[in-house]
Scaffold this motif. Structure first.
Motif, PDB file in Angstrom:
ATOM      1  N   GLU A  89       0.833  -1.196   0.000  1.00  0.00           N
ATOM      2  CA  GLU A  89       0.000   0.000   0.000  1.00  0.00           C
ATOM      3  C   GLU A  89       0.878   1.261   0.000  1.00  0.00           C
ATOM      4  OE1 GLU A  89      -3.524   1.452  -0.505  1.00  0.00           O
ATOM      5  OE2 GLU A  89      -3.075  -0.673  -0.544  1.00  0.00           O
ATOM      6  N   VAL A  90       2.037   1.157   0.619  1.00  0.00           N
ATOM      7  CA  VAL A  90       2.926   2.311   0.780  1.00  0.00           C
ATOM      8  C   VAL A  90       4.270   2.000   0.130  1.00  0.00           C
ATOM      9  CG1 VAL A  90       3.962   3.901   2.426  1.00  0.00           C
ATOM     10  CG2 VAL A  90       1.809   2.797   2.983  1.00  0.00           C
ATOM     11  N   GLY A  91       4.482   2.508  -1.072  1.00  0.00           N
ATOM     12  CA  GLY A  91       5.733   2.263  -1.785  1.00  0.00           C
ATOM     13  C   GLY A  91       6.797   3.256  -1.367  1.00  0.00           C
ATOM     14  N   ALA A 164       8.222   0.732  -7.911  1.00  0.00           N
ATOM     15  CA  ALA A 164       7.325   0.974  -6.779  1.00  0.00           C
ATOM     16  C   ALA A 164       5.875   1.050  -7.252  1.00  0.00           C
ATOM     17  CB  ALA A 164       7.713   2.259  -6.067  1.00  0.00           C
ATOM     18  N   LEU A 165       5.657   1.609  -8.468  1.00  0.00           N
ATOM     19  CA  LEU A 165       4.289   1.750  -8.972  1.00  0.00           C
ATOM     20  C   LEU A 165       3.686   0.398  -9.332  1.00  0.00           C
ATOM     21  CD1 LEU A 165       4.650   4.849 -11.334  1.00  0.00           C
ATOM     22  CD2 LEU A 165       3.781   4.781  -9.001  1.00  0.00           C
ATOM     23  N   ALA A 166       4.559  -0.552  -9.727  1.00  0.00           N
ATOM     24  CA  ALA A 166       4.069  -1.835 -10.227  1.00  0.00           C
ATOM     25  C   ALA A 166       3.203  -2.564  -9.217  1.00  0.00           C
ATOM     26  CB  ALA A 166       5.241  -2.711 -10.650  1.00  0.00           C
ATOM     27  N   ILE A 167       3.467  -2.384  -7.936  1.00  0.00           N
ATOM     28  CA  ILE A 167       2.640  -3.092  -6.958  1.00  0.00           C
ATOM     29  C   ILE A 167       1.420  -2.274  -6.554  1.00  0.00           C
ATOM     30  CG2 ILE A 167       4.386  -4.635  -6.015  1.00  0.00           C
ATOM     31  CD1 ILE A 167       4.929  -2.643  -3.852  1.00  0.00           C
ATOM     32  N   GLN A 168       1.155  -1.215  -7.310  1.00  0.00           N
ATOM     33  CA  GLN A 168      -0.052  -0.398  -7.142  1.00  0.00           C
ATOM     34  C   GLN A 168      -0.306   0.068  -5.716  1.00  0.00           C
ATOM     35  OE1 GLN A 168      -2.739  -3.205  -9.072  1.00  0.00           O
ATOM     36  NE2 GLN A 168      -2.743  -1.832 -10.819  1.00  0.00           N
ATOM     37  N   PRO A 169       0.624   0.834  -5.182  1.00  0.00           N
ATOM     38  CA  PRO A 169       0.409   1.401  -3.861  1.00  0.00           C
ATOM     39  C   PRO A 169      -0.528   2.607  -3.964  1.00  0.00           C
ATOM     40  CG  PRO A 169       2.482   2.193  -4.726  1.00  0.00           C
ATOM     41  CD  PRO A 169       1.881   1.319  -5.791  1.00  0.00           C
ATOM     42  N   SER A 170      -0.985   3.105  -2.836  1.00  0.00           N
ATOM     43  CA  SER A 170      -1.748   4.353  -2.904  1.00  0.00           C
ATOM     44  C   SER A 170      -0.897   5.516  -2.399  1.00  0.00           C
ATOM     45  CB  SER A 170      -3.036   4.244  -2.091  1.00  0.00           C
ATOM     46  OG  SER A 170      -2.730   3.972  -0.742  1.00  0.00           O
ATOM     47  N   VAL A 171       0.160   5.167  -1.663  1.00  0.00           N
ATOM     48  CA  VAL A 171       1.060   6.188  -1.131  1.00  0.00           C
ATOM     49  C   VAL A 171       2.468   5.895  -1.635  1.00  0.00           C
ATOM     50  CG1 VAL A 171       2.045   7.187   0.962  1.00  0.00           C
ATOM     51  CG2 VAL A 171      -0.309   6.373   0.979  1.00  0.00           C
TER      52      VAL A 171
ATOM     53  N   ALA C 173      11.223  -2.654   0.755  1.00  0.00           N
ATOM     54  CA  ALA C 173      10.210  -1.625   0.496  1.00  0.00           C
ATOM     55  C   ALA C 173       9.153  -2.113  -0.477  1.00  0.00           C
ATOM     56  CB  ALA C 173      10.870  -0.355  -0.035  1.00  0.00           C
ATOM     57  N   LEU C 174       9.489  -3.152  -1.262  1.00  0.00           N
ATOM     58  CA  LEU C 174       8.502  -3.694  -2.187  1.00  0.00           C
ATOM     59  C   LEU C 174       7.693  -4.807  -1.543  1.00  0.00           C
ATOM     60  CD1 LEU C 174      10.685  -3.690  -5.390  1.00  0.00           C
ATOM     61  CD2 LEU C 174       8.662  -2.324  -5.004  1.00  0.00           C
ATOM     62  N   GLY C 175       7.896  -4.986  -0.243  1.00  0.00           N
ATOM     63  CA  GLY C 175       7.091  -5.965   0.477  1.00  0.00           C
ATOM     64  C   GLY C 175       7.736  -7.330   0.602  1.00  0.00           C
ATOM     65  N   ALA C 176       9.019  -7.439   0.231  1.00  0.00           N
ATOM     66  CA  ALA C 176       9.680  -8.733   0.320  1.00  0.00           C
ATOM     67  C   ALA C 176      10.005  -9.054   1.779  1.00  0.00           C
ATOM     68  CB  ALA C 176      10.963  -8.729  -0.503  1.00  0.00           C
ATOM     69  N   SER C 177       9.946 -10.353   2.117  1.00  0.00           N
ATOM     70  CA  SER C 177      10.348 -10.772   3.455  1.00  0.00           C
ATOM     71  C   SER C 177      11.871 -10.855   3.485  1.00  0.00           C
ATOM     72  CB  SER C 177       9.743 -12.127   3.783  1.00  0.00           C
ATOM     73  OG  SER C 177      10.286 -13.087   2.901  1.00  0.00           O
ATOM     74  N   LYS C 178      12.393 -11.111   4.662  1.00  0.00           N
ATOM     75  CA  LYS C 178      13.837 -11.216   4.800  1.00  0.00           C
ATOM     76  C   LYS C 178      14.373 -12.358   3.934  1.00  0.00           C
ATOM     77  CE  LYS C 178      16.663  -9.519   8.185  1.00  0.00           C
ATOM     78  NZ  LYS C 178      16.684  -8.954   9.513  1.00  0.00           N
TER      79      LYS C 178
END
Lengths: 254, 224, 285
Positions: A89-91, A164-171, C173-178
């Protein structure tokens, strides 16, 4: 559609690195689909504050916060919040362009791949859309399989934004996104930020006063871990209320 | 289009809106004068408030533009020019208001003979033409056009310089029309001011496009 | 003589001295190499490489020895590689900076400096006696794995450390785990470095005789080992064995075996250098 005036909020936020009190009682609410700039001298806590919104500080030993950070009204530091979900949600975009040492395509789809998306069609579409959004598609469309490290610094940074945009965050959080770039690349990033705010809520940390003026709708001035002043950028740059703000934005600090 | 150009365009559009407003004041001022139309004059006087709010708005926009974009080179000159043209426009608005106030005091239209003698209509039309040409020059960013406008001011000055003698002569012949004659003299003076203001505006356009200061040179010529 | 002239003279003198020091090592090594080559090179032929050991020098070959060395190499790599890398990743990426992790770090650094014979004794007690394996290949490989493990861990950590913080941040920051970050970003980026370290560690293991002798590797093995559970010998032991014999012919055999051993070591080092070079060229942060 009405805009939310509190897409992101901090309520009585205190942050500590061990014994060091890095942020002191911050209260702020940030508007949706607008650009909010954090300015202030080095070590004033603005980067620390930025990183609390996607919990990047979690990896730092001895870091802790008190108070609340709300995203769409939900406390992101609550126990049942999953950090990986939050970061969808937050990139975030960093100071130095940090493309992965992989191909351009792999860079863009990385966020989707780690979510377990394997469908080639979805990935390719996402790749093209986000590269276009980041205004770099035309420059790289013929070399998607080439290493991202072969791109220029400015292109790398736009690639990182696309990623960062690819995962479609809103922030989207940006930590001095143009400070490591030459003026032309820097201007391109600024234009991009200006375009992106139609769809995204953007928070940007910058040392460059002119940049804050050009790209942001609201500006928050931090000093020694405190939020000194928060106002519309126009207001802050023409008639700041606090003398510390005045001294900082006119370059008379210290 | 870069962000800074978008903002600059907004600023120009705002200025052109104001320009049209003042244009309306001037144009209808001519009709009001010819017909001694008090109602129309009142409307012109009321419009002044709107012009003033435009003036303040544009000032504020320029201030913001300086603060947020720290413009340089052509952008800097553009905003400086807009800022000064804004001031001049506001003054032309004031002048139009002033003329309307004189018209309000008239109980009948000017004596056609007096109008003919003083060439006030020629002067009015010339001033209006200058004003409109200047708008065109600004829209087209055309400094050549602006230079021609500066030359047009000479015709105005010529009429103006002769006007006091002409009116004095007329008043000697028609002593019962002294208030009328004085009002017309004041209007002529004001029209001359309009010519000067437009000239200043044209000079700003030249400064903005060519980075040349033409003000000083002209003043020398004036003194000769 | 002015001061600056004096300084220049001193400078020159030190240069000469430095060159001399550098060459001492090289010259001694060169003399040794030349001596070995002159003595042994004529003895190397196909038969020498493919013959079993024999009591008669002229018929003896090094087939079992180099086959054993190869077995040991591969087995040690298979054992030490995952263990060392996993430990390195844990210490670098996961371990919090506690007293325990400090203690571990210091001890791993110390282990790298422990004499190899001590590892031999450890292997003897642990693998041969307690686990009752006997002097077989597996025991030898395990022992050598222990020996090279600290080196593998340290080089893995260095290689991982060289991956910039920003890459990890980008991944997180892209949501990856460790784990995803380590697996998709850190390991691929540091793999060349890790491999270099492992190969250098292996090339050290190749030359070890002492720990293997201690756990009971034999000098005379009349067959090529077919499984990790077989008895074995390695090149260094064969060389050691031959040099301790009185007959001159065996000394020639030893020289020839030394050449083969050196070739293996140089080859491994060469691969390591090549990998490192490629890594540096491929990735510039």
């Amino acid at each position: 559609m009405t805009k939310k005036y509190s897409k992101l909020e901090a309520i009585n936020l205190d942050a500590y690195y061990g014994d060091f009190h890095a942020l002191k009682g911050i209260n702020i609410a940030m508007e949706e689909k607008a650009v909010t700039a954090f300015i202030g001298p080095s070590g004033c806590g603005k980067s620390t504050f930025l990183r609390t919104f996607n919990r990047m500080n979690d990896y730092i030993d001895g870091f802790r916060i008190e108070g609340q950070i709300l995203l769409d009204g939900r406390d992101i530091y609550e126990k049942d919040i999953r950090v990986d979900e939050l970061r969808k949600e937050v990139g975030m975009v960093f100071q130095k362009p940090n493309p992965f040492p992989k191909s351009i395509y792999e860079n863009v789809v990385y966020g989707l791949k780690i979510q377990g998306i394997k469908d080639k069609k979805i990935l390719q579409e996402a790749c093209e859309t986000s590269l276009q959004q980041a205004a770099i598609w035309d420059e790289v469309k013929d070399k998607l399989d080439k290493s991202a490290l072969a791109l220029s610094g400015g292109q790398q940074q736009r690639l990182c934004i696309a990623r960062a945009l690819a995962i479609q965050p809103s922030v989207i959080l940006m930590d001095e996104p143009a400070s490591a770039l030459d003026p032309i690349s820097s201007a391109k990033i600024e234009e991009l930020i200006y375009d992106l705010k139609k769809d995204y809520t953007i928070v940007i940390v910058t040392h460059n006063m002119q940049q804050a003026g050009r790209v942001s709708d609201h500006t928050a001035f931090f000093y020694m871990g405190e939020l000194v002043e928060y106002a519309k950028t126009k207001t802050m740059f023409t008639s700041p209320k606090d003398t510390r703000t005045q001294n900082y934005i006119t370059g008379r600090f210290g | 289009m870069p962000h800074i150009d978008v903002e600059l365009e907004r600023l120009r559009e705002k200025l052109l809106e104001m320009w049209d407003l003042v244009d309306y004041q001037l144009t209808s001022g001519r009709d009001a004068m010819m017909n001694a139309d008090h109602e129309l004059s009142q409307r012109i006087i009321k419009l002044e408030r709107k012009v003033n709010s435009f003036d303040i708005k544009i000032d504020r926009m320029c201030e913001n533009f300086f603060a947020l974009f720290t413009p340089v080179a052509v952008d800097l000159r553009a905003v400086l020019a807009i800022l000064k043209i804004n001031t001049n426009l506001e003054r032309i608005g004031d002048t139009a208001e002033g003329m309307a106030r004189f018209v309000c005091k008239l109980d009948r239209p000017f004596d056609p003979e007096l109008v003919e003698l003083t060439k006030v209509l020629v002067m009015y039309d010339e001033a209006l033409a200058m004003f409109r040409e200047c708008r065109t020059a600004f829209v087209k960013d055309d400094p050549k056009h602006a230079k021609q406008i500066i030359k047009m001011d000479k015709a105005l000055n010529k009429i103006y310089r002769k006007s006091d003698v002409v009116i004095a002569k007329y008043l000697q012949a028609n002593p019962d029309r002294i208030p009328e004659g004085l009002a017309l003299l004041s209007i002529i003076k004001k029209l001359e001011r309009v010519g000067d203001q437009v000239t200043n505006m044209a000079e700003e356009i030249i400064f903005y496009r060519e980075a040349k200061v033409v003000k000083h040179r002209r003043k020398k010529k004036k003194k000769e | 003589m002015t001061n600056s002239e004096k300084n220049r003279l001193k400078d020159k003198a030190f240069q000469v001295f430095g060159v001399f020091c550098t060459f001492i090592g090289l010259v001694v090594l060169a003399i040794f190499l030349i001596d070995i080559v002159i003595e042994g090179v004529a003895r190397i032929d196909w038969d020498f490489l493919t013959s079993l050991p024999s009591r008669r020098a002229a018929r003896a070959g090094i087939l079992t020895a180099w086959a054993g060395t190869l077995w040991i190499l591969v087995l040690s790599a298979i054992i030490a590689f995952p263990l060392g890398i996993a430990a390195g990743i844990y210490l670098e990426e996961y371990a919090k900076k506690t007293k325990l992790s400090n203690f571990l770090e210091i001890n791993i650094a110390n282990l790298a400096g422990v004499p190899s014979i001590i590892y031999g004794l450890l292997g003897l007690e642990l693998f041969v006696r307690i686990m009752n394996l006997g002097g077989i290949l597996l025991a030898g490989a395990l022992t050598l794995s222990l020996l090279i493990l600290p080196i593998v861990i340290v080089t893995t950590r260095e290689a991982i450390k060289a991956v910039p913080r920003t890459i990890r941040d980008g991944s997180f920051a892209l949501g990856a785990s460790k784990w995803q970050t380590v697996w998709h970003q850190v390991l691929p980026a540091s793999f060349g470095g890790i491999l270099t370290g492992v190969i250098l560690a292996l090339s050290r293991a190749v030359g070890e005789a002492a720990p293997l002798i201690v756990i009971g590797a034999l000098a005379y093995v009349p067959f090529v080992p077919r499984s990790p559970m077989d008895e074995f010998t390695v090149l260094p032991i064969q060389i050691f064995n031959w040099t301790s014999r009185p007959q001159a012919a065996f000394l020639t055999n030893a020289a020839a075996a030394i050449i083969i051993l050196l070739l293996i070591t140089f080859l491994l080092n060469g691969i390591a250098v090549y990998l490192r070079h490629r890594q540096q060229k491929k990735i510039k942060w």
